[in-house]
Write a protein that holds these residues in place. Sequence first.
Motif, PDB file in Angstrom:
ATOM      1  N   THR A  21      -5.866 -15.866 -22.337  1.00 13.30           N
ATOM      2  CA  THR A  21      -4.799 -16.091 -23.314  1.00 13.30           C
ATOM      3  C   THR A  21      -5.131 -17.208 -24.295  1.00 13.30           C
ATOM      4  O   THR A  21      -4.455 -17.359 -25.301  1.00 13.30           O
ATOM      5  CB  THR A  21      -3.484 -16.468 -22.611  1.00 13.30           C
ATOM      6  OG1 THR A  21      -3.787 -17.455 -21.638  1.00 13.30           O
ATOM      7  CG2 THR A  21      -2.853 -15.263 -21.966  1.00 13.30           C
ATOM      8  N   TYR A  30      -6.644 -12.612 -29.090  1.00 13.93           N
ATOM      9  CA  TYR A  30      -5.471 -12.408 -29.939  1.00 13.93           C
ATOM     10  C   TYR A  30      -5.290 -10.921 -30.216  1.00 13.93           C
ATOM     11  O   TYR A  30      -6.248 -10.214 -30.509  1.00 13.93           O
ATOM     12  CB  TYR A  30      -5.633 -13.166 -31.257  1.00 13.93           C
ATOM     13  CG  TYR A  30      -4.560 -12.838 -32.266  1.00 13.93           C
ATOM     14  CD1 TYR A  30      -3.292 -13.398 -32.147  1.00 13.93           C
ATOM     15  CD2 TYR A  30      -4.803 -11.963 -33.319  1.00 13.93           C
ATOM     16  CE1 TYR A  30      -2.291 -13.081 -33.050  1.00 13.93           C
ATOM     17  CE2 TYR A  30      -3.809 -11.650 -34.229  1.00 13.93           C
ATOM     18  CZ  TYR A  30      -2.552 -12.209 -34.085  1.00 13.93           C
ATOM     19  OH  TYR A  30      -1.561 -11.898 -34.985  1.00 13.93           O
ATOM     20  N   SER A  63       0.551 -10.675 -29.230  1.00 14.43           N
ATOM     21  CA  SER A  63       0.525 -12.145 -29.309  1.00 14.43           C
ATOM     22  C   SER A  63       1.638 -12.678 -30.199  1.00 14.43           C
ATOM     23  O   SER A  63       1.890 -12.144 -31.279  1.00 14.43           O
ATOM     24  CB  SER A  63      -0.812 -12.611 -29.876  1.00 14.43           C
ATOM     25  OG  SER A  63      -1.868 -12.114 -29.117  1.00 14.43           O
ATOM     26  N   SER A  64       2.264 -13.759 -29.771  1.00 16.99           N
ATOM     27  CA  SER A  64       3.239 -14.453 -30.611  1.00 16.99           C
ATOM     28  C   SER A  64       2.484 -15.380 -31.548  1.00 16.99           C
ATOM     29  O   SER A  64       1.284 -15.617 -31.371  1.00 16.99           O
ATOM     30  CB  SER A  64       4.182 -15.265 -29.739  1.00 16.99           C
ATOM     31  OG  SER A  64       3.462 -16.306 -29.105  1.00 16.99           O
ATOM     32  N   ASN A  71       1.033 -18.078 -29.484  1.00 16.40           N
ATOM     33  CA  ASN A  71      -0.246 -17.713 -28.861  1.00 16.40           C
ATOM     34  C   ASN A  71      -1.386 -17.922 -29.851  1.00 16.40           C
ATOM     35  O   ASN A  71      -2.449 -18.428 -29.503  1.00 16.40           O
ATOM     36  CB  ASN A  71      -0.267 -16.235 -28.444  1.00 16.40           C
ATOM     37  CG  ASN A  71       0.709 -15.913 -27.325  1.00 16.40           C
ATOM     38  OD1 ASN A  71       1.346 -14.868 -27.339  1.00 16.40           O
ATOM     39  ND2 ASN A  71       0.836 -16.801 -26.342  1.00 16.40           N
ATOM     40  N   LYS A  72      -1.132 -17.508 -31.082  1.00 17.92           N
ATOM     41  CA  LYS A  72      -2.178 -17.589 -32.101  1.00 17.92           C
ATOM     42  C   LYS A  72      -2.512 -19.040 -32.415  1.00 17.92           C
ATOM     43  O   LYS A  72      -3.683 -19.419 -32.514  1.00 17.92           O
ATOM     44  CB  LYS A  72      -1.705 -16.856 -33.359  1.00 17.92           C
ATOM     45  CG  LYS A  72      -2.790 -16.526 -34.341  1.00 17.92           C
ATOM     46  CD  LYS A  72      -2.222 -15.664 -35.470  1.00 17.92           C
ATOM     47  CE  LYS A  72      -3.348 -15.151 -36.369  1.00 17.92           C
ATOM     48  NZ  LYS A  72      -2.819 -14.343 -37.480  1.00 17.92           N
ATOM     49  N   ARG A 108      -2.157 -21.519 -30.445  1.00 16.39           N
ATOM     50  CA  ARG A 108      -2.842 -22.093 -29.293  1.00 16.39           C
ATOM     51  C   ARG A 108      -4.325 -21.746 -29.350  1.00 16.39           C
ATOM     52  O   ARG A 108      -5.179 -22.581 -29.060  1.00 16.39           O
ATOM     53  CB  ARG A 108      -2.198 -21.554 -28.005  1.00 16.39           C
ATOM     54  CG  ARG A 108      -2.888 -22.046 -26.761  1.00 16.39           C
ATOM     55  CD  ARG A 108      -1.991 -21.978 -25.518  1.00 16.39           C
ATOM     56  NE  ARG A 108      -2.644 -22.645 -24.407  1.00 16.39           N
ATOM     57  CZ  ARG A 108      -2.996 -22.027 -23.276  1.00 16.39           C
ATOM     58  NH1 ARG A 108      -2.734 -20.753 -23.097  1.00 16.39           N
ATOM     59  NH2 ARG A 108      -3.604 -22.717 -22.322  1.00 16.39           N
ATOM     60  N   ASN A 150       6.814 -12.480 -31.036  1.00 18.95           N
ATOM     61  CA  ASN A 150       7.301 -13.864 -31.072  1.00 18.95           C
ATOM     62  C   ASN A 150       8.525 -14.055 -30.185  1.00 18.95           C
ATOM     63  O   ASN A 150       8.782 -15.145 -29.681  1.00 18.95           O
ATOM     64  CB  ASN A 150       7.716 -14.251 -32.494  1.00 18.95           C
ATOM     65  CG  ASN A 150       6.535 -14.455 -33.412  1.00 18.95           C
ATOM     66  OD1 ASN A 150       5.388 -14.423 -32.958  1.00 18.95           O
ATOM     67  ND2 ASN A 150       6.804 -14.648 -34.685  1.00 18.95           N
ATOM     68  N   SER A 191       9.116 -13.650 -25.021  1.00 23.50           N
ATOM     69  CA  SER A 191       9.381 -14.556 -23.895  1.00 23.50           C
ATOM     70  C   SER A 191      10.871 -14.797 -23.741  1.00 23.50           C
ATOM     71  O   SER A 191      11.426 -14.678 -22.655  1.00 23.50           O
ATOM     72  CB  SER A 191       8.667 -15.892 -24.091  1.00 23.50           C
ATOM     73  OG  SER A 191       7.285 -15.700 -23.965  1.00 23.50           O
ATOM     74  N   ILE A 201      -2.209 -11.312 -22.272  1.00 20.18           N
ATOM     75  CA  ILE A 201      -1.286 -11.927 -23.246  1.00 20.18           C
ATOM     76  C   ILE A 201       0.152 -11.553 -22.900  1.00 20.18           C
ATOM     77  O   ILE A 201       1.042 -12.398 -22.827  1.00 20.18           O
ATOM     78  CB  ILE A 201      -1.613 -11.442 -24.678  1.00 20.18           C
ATOM     79  CG1 ILE A 201      -3.099 -11.672 -25.001  1.00 20.18           C
ATOM     80  CG2 ILE A 201      -0.725 -12.108 -25.701  1.00 20.18           C
ATOM     81  CD1 ILE A 201      -3.600 -10.904 -26.222  1.00 20.18           C
ATOM     82  N   ASP A 225       1.521 -12.964 -19.379  1.00 22.44           N
ATOM     83  CA  ASP A 225       2.010 -14.340 -19.372  1.00 22.44           C
ATOM     84  C   ASP A 225       3.487 -14.421 -19.738  1.00 22.44           C
ATOM     85  O   ASP A 225       4.229 -15.240 -19.186  1.00 22.44           O
ATOM     86  CB  ASP A 225       1.214 -15.176 -20.389  1.00 22.44           C
ATOM     87  CG  ASP A 225       0.170 -16.038 -19.701  1.00 22.44           C
ATOM     88  OD1 ASP A 225      -0.161 -15.744 -18.530  1.00 22.44           O
ATOM     89  OD2 ASP A 225      -0.307 -17.001 -20.336  1.00 22.44           O
ATOM     90  N   LYS A 226       3.892 -13.601 -20.686  1.00 24.15           N
ATOM     91  CA  LYS A 226       5.295 -13.633 -21.124  1.00 24.15           C
ATOM     92  C   LYS A 226       6.207 -13.090 -20.029  1.00 24.15           C
ATOM     93  O   LYS A 226       7.274 -13.645 -19.756  1.00 24.15           O
ATOM     94  CB  LYS A 226       5.455 -12.809 -22.403  1.00 24.15           C
ATOM     95  CG  LYS A 226       4.610 -13.340 -23.560  1.00 24.15           C
ATOM     96  CD  LYS A 226       4.851 -12.534 -24.830  1.00 24.15           C
ATOM     97  CE  LYS A 226       4.246 -13.206 -26.051  1.00 24.15           C
ATOM     98  NZ  LYS A 226       2.795 -13.256 -26.072  1.00 24.15           N
TER      99      LYS A 226
END
Length: 955
Positions: free
Chosen positions: A351, A355, A360-361, A364-365, A367, A778, A781, A809, A812-813
Amino acid sequence: MGKGFFLSKGVGVLLIICGAASVATIIALSVVYSQEKAKNNEVSPTNGGSTTNPPVTTPAPTTSNKPWDQYRLPKTLVPEHYNLMLRPRLTPDETTKLYIFTGESSVDFKCVEETDLILIHSNKLNYTKAPTLESVNPAVTAPNINKYWLQKVTQYLVIELDAKLKKDHMYRLSTDFVGELADDLGGFYRSEYEEDGVKRYGCCNNSMQPTDARKSFPCFDEPALKAVFNITLTHPQGTIALTGPSLGNKLIQTTFAPTEKMSTYLLAYIVSDFDFVNNTIDGVLIRIFARKSAIAAGQGEYALNTTGPILKFFEDYYNSKYPLPKSDQIALPDFNAGAMENWGLITYRETALLYDPEFSSNGNKERIATIIAHELAHMWFGNLVTLRWWNDLWLNEGFASYVEYLGANYAEPDWGMADLIVLNDVHRVFAVDALTSSHPLSSKEEDIQRPEQISELFDAISYSKGASVLRMLSDFLTEDVFKMGLRTYLKEFAFGNTVYSDLWKHLQDAVDNTPLPGLPNTVADIMNTWVLQMGFPVVTIDTASGTVTQKHFLLDPDSEVTVVSPFKYQWTVPIKWMKTGTEQKPVWLVEKSETVDMMKATGTDWVLANLNVVGYYRVNYDQSNWNKLLNALNTNHSVIPVINRAQLVDDAFNMARAKIVSTTLALSTTVYLDKERDFMPWESATDNMDFFYLMFDRSEVYGHMQAYLQKQVIPLFNYYKAETGNWTKDLPGHLDQYNLVNAISLACKTGHKECTDLAKGWFEMWMNNPAKNPIHPNLRSTVYCNAIAAGGAKEWEFAWAQFTKANAIEADKLRYAMACTKEPWLLNRYLEYTLTPEKMRKQDATSTIVYIANNVVGQALTWDFIRARWTYIFNEYGGGSFSFSNLINGVTKRFSTEFELKQLRQFKEDNADIGFGSGTLAVDQSIERTISNMKWIEENTKTVSNWFQEAIKPL
Ligand SMILES: *[C@@H]1O[C@H](CO)[C@@H](O)[C@H](O)[C@H]1NC(C)=O
Ligand SMILES: *[C@@H]1O[C@H](CO)[C@@H](O)[C@H](O)[C@H]1NC(C)=O
Ligand SMILES: *[C@@H]1O[C@H](CO)[C@@H](O)[C@H](O)[C@H]1NC(C)=O
Ligand SMILES: *[C@@H]1O[C@H](CO)[C@@H](O)[C@H](O)[C@H]1NC(C)=O
Ligand SMILES: [Zn+2]
């Protein structure tokens, strides 16, 4: 490393991508030289060989003064060159059933002080034949080996000689060994993953920092003992036609070109069957590796796009060419930290590197961009020039944590993310550094000896406080002077080692060569006040008299500081400030108290200090000035810079906890929020409200607080509803996208029905058609979390089913959101899953437990769970893990009763014999925090409750 909360790590020297269970092509990569030398010698597989273990000694008495009972190597031998051959086995050994690797290593070292003893680090390695010693110069004879043994506690192979090694002569020590290829995420380790329903052993990842290289081969495992490494890996040759678990019987041997002179902790070698995407920029080969399905889905593209520009940015920033011919970055399915800056082969959690616009939010990007920048910054600062010992880790990590914002901001200039360091680092670390159990940035070299002491340094102080004070330094020197000093520092010490004061010296030279507006002192004298004592000041400005005073800021005013500071908790403080909206000439506060006439403010004039929060301190004012600031917020908040609006909220809430200002003053800073649309002040407010939630979500205050916050957030929620055309359009601004998430999260959290219905509706649409997820990445989560919280087993089971087949990716959410359910039995079962590796990867266990503890229903369940399983967790997850302090702090942060304090103390006592590893300090911090929470609740419940009730009364 990258941060583990976000921890990062480093070194890739070699990467072999080798075929595993269902085998594919094998690619060998040399990190350091452009031309790799694959000999492709076929060798037939052999068994690991029988093991003849040298004797292992019992733990040494701590008082022993034998060299092998010391954690630091004696200064007698200096390695110059290693020849290392490693052969990982991708199927378990027939007799022992263990996955193993075998190795042969020789190290050429110079004797710099006569000795008849060789100490070399070795951990969990078995030796398959007796070590041999020869002299590199045939004219000199080497002494014979008398005896050798493993010193388990200090992790040495000890070799006693029958005569002394001669000063200035070179010797060669050769060893054959075998080690376990465990799935413990430390050293040379095994990683398994599934692709298209086929189990694959992406074997042999690598994570050496800080002290795990010695688990892979015997080495002088200290950062200052840099050497050149010749590495050869033997690995199975796969054919695409081959399926199933058979490996075939062909092996390939790949020899890499010699590395640059480097530290052991920065080495990396990986065997896997991954794919890559590549590019070449100014002669530097850039490759992004990941499992085949991720590369095929284009998930490596964003990292590939951003790496080139960020490398160029740092070449310019450091005025130094990228030191290697290639930059490989790899996303690993199992990885403990966020990333690790291995030299030339950077390793990441999936993660943190991959991307995918579909999943991906924007967070995430961001990060990904910041972690890449963080790790690339280390290629020079940390890898090319390395701190001599781990006590200076803060400079390495603090520096990378500061410039990661500069690098990422260069790659994504439209995001406006450089200022987020104030929320992510400055505010975050203030919370820890305001406790008496904090510690100074710099430790004494002799105080950091054992591996767990080293691991413990990978904390918020090193990363975030380090970043904060370096940002302050760069600001008062000006960025040009800062860069000038940095550049000469890197030039002087390339391929060498330093201590932190070497950087101060170079910065001082840069200052002396520039006509700077006067500093009150030398760089070293100014910075020592920030580096050699823990904590930070609260600066109080009395605008009636112009007096400016400083005081050590303690979250609990009654706590006692027992650690003596060389500066008596006084700092040299740079103050940038404004009067009634106009920036003024900066001043320095050197003494405890000084009078600055300019800071007198009469009439409607007001003073605002620590502009843009470049200084590492909080600010308080006389009541009259506070009133004027509150008035400015409520009437025209844009006269106060956006970062300082976030600061006023954060400073006021924290100073209220410290009883420096009243809690009602702090609450008053949130009144204007119904008109605020910017992200930073909202984020600061919700961060601080989190504490109120933790303290009050089990009490009667809760209802009033919910009503007030709902009233404040609804205008923001409605604003975004309009901006997005009733939730149908994307917002262009990066920070706006974040604030939209804040609006939905808080509106739903306060029970705003329109929000909850929205979340439930979206989730239901997804449940009805799992192939098509209608929720914007986005928002996933927070929408998942709220829908699961509002739902029951059906929603939870759906999320779990999605989780088991999701990419990293998306997973994780979902993993976060499943902790939001209000059903105790689901939470309990979820807790069990966290410690079941078939259900959840080890790397994710501790953060999931903390998510569950954040849920008011999960709090008590989690605490029981942790206490019951401590021994198991500690043994199973303690090895390569840096997250114990997060775990302990996370699980106890709601603690605020006498009973919880008693339990916490009991927990500390009960487990004293097993210990808390890298979480040792966190246990004391938790006790201190609990005591301060208890007092806070006692003193504030009534006031807070009344204030909320007043605030929601209709006018
Ligand atoms: C090393 O030796 C110990 C003790 O004989 C044994 O338990 C362990 O499994 C061995 N490790 C390997 C990787 O062979
Ligand atoms: C390391 O490898 C290089 C090139 O492959 C070779 O010239 C050199 O002799 C090797 N060094 C040692 C000490 O074996
Ligand atoms: C990418 O890798 C391929 C295969 O190794 C190579 O042929 C190609 O030239 C590389 N492209 C760039 C831009 O480096
Ligand atoms: C990578 O860069 C290319 C070329 O500029 C662009 O078309 C593509 O959209 C970028 N991909 C990502 C994921 O940013
Ligand atoms: Zn780092």
